[in-house]
Design a protein around this motif. Structure first.
Motif, PDB file in Angstrom:
ATOM      1  N   GLU A  90      37.129  46.708  33.147  1.00 48.02           N
ATOM      2  CA  GLU A  90      37.986  46.634  34.327  1.00 48.02           C
ATOM      3  C   GLU A  90      37.736  45.398  35.177  1.00 48.02           C
ATOM      4  N   THR A  91      36.809  44.524  34.753  1.00 46.94           N
ATOM      5  CA  THR A  91      36.633  43.263  35.465  1.00 46.94           C
ATOM      6  C   THR A  91      37.638  42.224  34.973  1.00 46.94           C
TER       7      THR A  91
ATOM      8  N   ARG B 227      44.670  46.034  34.570  1.00 49.74           N
ATOM      9  CA  ARG B 227      43.246  45.961  34.246  1.00 49.74           C
ATOM     10  C   ARG B 227      43.012  46.534  32.848  1.00 49.74           C
ATOM     11  N   ARG B 228      42.078  45.923  32.141  1.00 50.97           N
ATOM     12  CA  ARG B 228      41.757  46.396  30.800  1.00 50.97           C
ATOM     13  C   ARG B 228      40.938  47.679  30.873  1.00 50.97           C
ATOM     14  N   LYS B 229      41.270  48.615  29.991  1.00 48.16           N
ATOM     15  CA  LYS B 229      40.569  49.892  30.001  1.00 48.16           C
ATOM     16  C   LYS B 229      39.113  49.735  29.580  1.00 48.16           C
TER      17      LYS B 229
ATOM     18  N   ILE C  31      36.872  40.268  39.233  1.00 44.41           N
ATOM     19  CA  ILE C  31      38.096  40.788  38.608  1.00 44.41           C
ATOM     20  C   ILE C  31      38.962  39.569  38.310  1.00 44.41           C
TER      21      ILE C  31
END
Length: 368
Positions: A44-45, A39-41, A75
């Protein structure tokens, strides 16, 4: 951003685009196998996928089970714009292993479910290693002829649209015009079928932004805030239709050309500048990208042509020759060793960016 009911997302492939961010997002029921899911910091979606190991390096296990990972719009998988098409154009379908490593690992089999044996089209949450490998290999063997035909047809279209086949007489025409004309004149027009468009609406935008002031909203809309734009979602069970949709989106953007890497020969979309000649596509073996290799080679050539380093090499050769001709002089050898150590220390500082080129040249000139 469009939000779909989770019950729908479990069954089909969905893709949508953000041209401002130069990204595309997709949802697919995907068995993550030898793939990292991060997940991207900053958001987070969004989830980034990456192949972490060549599938041929892993032995199948009859007991270990793989979890089906149905991505949702909440997500979703994210990647650079056009990457699904680029991966398909570059995919190596010469063997099951290479087909998985270069394409299937990221998208699963959802887009060629017409070739999925009925035994494996069930919606079980888990599947064993062996079942998974058998399923993919069945899909590969059954769909190979069509995959190669679609890939060849898209390559011909891309080569024509982006002048990659030497059609210089059409340079003055837009990519979109050439794409539409090519589609009309060739069988690729059939790929525009079997796709549905889920029109976005203002419900979700209203829910997230209705408390903002009218003035702020107008300013953000004029600045083309992507969170205030509608993003239609495209869904299909046909790989060829999804690839067609992606290409149609790309040709409408003159700042997103498809090029061929001058090092590896793969198709790519420049990340920073349209005149880039090397791709930044990842390699299965984890080696440096062509862009990194190209940058290293350019850096080395620049270093080789640096006046201070040219002076160092000339001085080095002169001192070595002097030591050779005066073998009996221990002091000369001692002075040479001391100079070499100091000179190489200065060069190290220069390469680390801690010493300027002019300062290095002055030191070489004073100590030659």
């Amino acid at each position: 951003m469009r939000e779909l009911p989770r019950t729908y997302v479990l069954e089909d492939f969905y893709i949508w685009f953000d041209m401002k961010e130069k990204e595309e997002y997709y949802a697919t029921p995907l068995y993550l196998y030898n793939v990292s899911n991060t997940r991207r910091k900053n958001d987070e979606t969004k989830v980034d996928l990456k192949l972490v190991k060549d599938i041929s390096k892993t032995k199948s296990n009859r007991k270990r089970e793989i979890m089906r990972q149905p991505s949702t719009i909440y997500i979703h998988y994210a990647e650079s714009i056009g990457m699904l098409l680029i991966r398909f154009l570059n995919a190596d379908f010469s063997s099951f292993t290479s087909a998985y490593n270069t394409f299937f690992y990221a998208y699963g089999f959802e887009l060629i479910k017409e070739y999925v044996p009925s035994l494996y089209s069930k919606n079980d949450e888990y599947i064993t290693d062996v079942e998974f490998m058998d399923m993919l290999e069945d899909i590969y063997n059954t769909s190979l002829d069509d995959l190669l035909e679609w890939q060849n047809n898209f390559r011909k279209c891309v080569d024509f649209v982006y002048n990659l086949n030497g059609n210089e007489e059409l340079l003055d025409h837009s990519s979109y015009s050439k794409f539409v004309a090519y589609t009309i004149k060739n069988d690729i027009y059939t790929y525009s079928q079997d796709i549905e468009v889920i029109l976005d609406n203002y419900i979700n935008i209203h829910n997230h932004h209705h408390n903002e002031s009218m003035e702020d909203l107008i300013k953000d809309i004029e600045n083309k805030d992507p969170n205030l734009e509608l993003h239609n979602v495209y869904t299909s069970t046909k790989l060829r239709s999804i690839c067609f949709t992606i290409l149609e989106q790309l040709v409408k953007q003159e700042n997103l050309p498809i090029k061929v890497c001058q090092n590896c020969g793969r198709y790519f979309i420049p990340t920073f500048r349209q005149n880039e000649i090397y791709c930044d596509l990842e390699n299965v073996d984890g080696s440096l990208t062509c862009r990194d290799n190209g940058a290293n080679e350019t850096y080395k050539k620049n270093l080789e042509n640096t006046p201070a380093l040219l002076l160092y090499r000339r001085t080095y050769q002169q001192k070595v020759m002097m030591v050779y001709r005066n073998k009996e002089s221990k002091q000369l050898k001692k002075n040479f060793d001391k100079w070499k150590k100091e000179a190489q220390a200065k060069i190290k500082l220069f390469k680390q960016g801690k010493l300027g080129a002019e300062a290095l040249y002055e030191w070489m000139e004073e100590n030659k």
